[in-house]
Design a protein around this motif. Sequence first.
Motif, mmCIF file in Angstrom:
data_model
loop_
_atom_site.group_PDB
_atom_site.id
_atom_site.type_symbol
_atom_site.label_atom_id
_atom_site.label_comp_id
_atom_site.label_asym_id
_atom_site.label_seq_id
_atom_site.Cartn_x
_atom_site.Cartn_y
_atom_site.Cartn_z
ATOM 1 N N LYS A 172 0.826 -1.206 0.000
ATOM 2 C CA LYS A 172 0.000 0.000 0.000
ATOM 3 C C LYS A 172 0.859 1.254 0.000
ATOM 4 O O LYS A 172 0.548 2.250 -0.673
ATOM 5 N N ILE A 173 1.956 1.230 0.738
ATOM 6 C CA ILE A 173 2.817 2.400 0.843
ATOM 7 C C ILE A 173 3.601 2.630 -0.446
ATOM 8 O O ILE A 173 3.972 3.764 -0.764
ATOM 9 N N GLY A 174 3.838 1.578 -1.216
ATOM 10 C CA GLY A 174 4.501 1.763 -2.494
ATOM 11 C C GLY A 174 5.848 1.100 -2.656
ATOM 12 O O GLY A 174 6.571 1.372 -3.621
ATOM 13 N N TYR A 175 6.218 0.227 -1.744
ATOM 14 C CA TYR A 175 7.442 -0.550 -1.917
ATOM 15 C C TYR A 175 7.324 -1.421 -3.166
ATOM 16 O O TYR A 175 6.226 -1.854 -3.542
ATOM 17 N N LEU A 176 8.454 -1.731 -3.752
ATOM 18 C CA LEU A 176 8.515 -2.655 -4.871
ATOM 19 C C LEU A 176 9.118 -3.984 -4.429
ATOM 20 O O LEU A 176 10.005 -4.012 -3.568
ATOM 21 N N PRO A 177 8.648 -5.109 -5.004
ATOM 22 C CA PRO A 177 9.252 -6.410 -4.680
ATOM 23 C C PRO A 177 10.744 -6.388 -4.998
ATOM 24 O O PRO A 177 11.184 -5.801 -5.984
ATOM 25 N N ASN A 178 11.524 -7.035 -4.138
ATOM 26 C CA ASN A 178 12.982 -6.991 -4.289
ATOM 27 C C ASN A 178 13.616 -8.362 -4.062
ATOM 28 O O ASN A 178 14.711 -8.474 -3.521
ATOM 29 N N GLY A 179 12.897 -9.414 -4.466
ATOM 30 C CA GLY A 179 13.446 -10.761 -4.331
ATOM 31 C C GLY A 179 12.771 -11.570 -3.246
ATOM 32 O O GLY A 179 11.974 -11.049 -2.457
ATOM 33 N N ARG A 180 13.090 -12.842 -3.225
ATOM 34 C CA ARG A 180 12.511 -13.772 -2.264
ATOM 35 C C ARG A 180 13.622 -14.613 -1.664
ATOM 36 O O ARG A 180 14.601 -14.953 -2.329
ATOM 37 N N ASP A 181 13.451 -14.965 -0.379
ATOM 38 C CA ASP A 181 14.421 -15.809 0.313
ATOM 39 C C ASP A 181 13.728 -17.048 0.847
ATOM 40 O O ASP A 181 12.643 -16.952 1.439
ATOM 41 N N ALA A 182 14.341 -18.201 0.622
ATOM 42 C CA ALA A 182 13.873 -19.441 1.232
ATOM 43 C C ALA A 182 14.600 -19.608 2.557
ATOM 44 O O ALA A 182 15.839 -19.629 2.602
#
Length: 238
Positions: A172-182
């Motif tokens: 909602k605030i506007g962050y963008l996805p930046n990867g995923r960690d397992a």
Amino acid sequence: MTSTTDPDPTPAPHALWPLTDVRVISGDLELRYLDDALLFELAELAAAGVHSPDAMPFTFPWTRGTPQEVARSVLAYQWGVRSRLSPQDWTLELAVVRDGRVLGVQSVMAKDFTVAGALETGSWLGLRHQGAGVGTRMRLMILHLAFEGLGAQVATTSAFEDNPGSNGVTRKIGYLPNGRDAVAREGSPAVSQRYVLDRTAWDRRAESLRPEVTLHGVESVRTFLGLAPQVTTTTAAS
């Protein structure tokens, strides 16, 4: 006749530890330095519950155990954070306060901030205070401190994929996805979603998401953290 002089008064807490003066205010909500009085209230809040028993929003499961064990985990962690603080590696923990009551905690942390200009935020609310919009407001307040008060260029955060509340606030605030960690979580695999928000994206946030915020005590903290002086003002949405 022998004259005497009074000994020098004991230095005020903020003179030795400038973080004690930090306050971030927006309407009826305040982020305030987590001193011991607020910390014990925070520990009691955690002991009363932070999430449902079948959930785990944290990599380290500090919310498991008896109420007393959970409360002690909060105390031990927060005291440890204070003892390790330095300009090169710091975590600022702020109590979320409304009407004199502690609702949770909002943190901001960084390594080599004077060089990289990047920091990360984290937070939690007591279970009884969730779902009422406080999470969004306190995140916007800490981001105001980060970007407008401390001069950050990049803010990051993360949340497990099965934590809809935290992910929802972040998007909602506007962050963008930046990867995923397992990662391993309580002995089972889990996926943590990373997000990033840079200064440009923060500056163009919609007016409805940029409430008026007042900062107190930030200049002395900038000095404490080795940052250049900066004039701090009350900033309305733009």
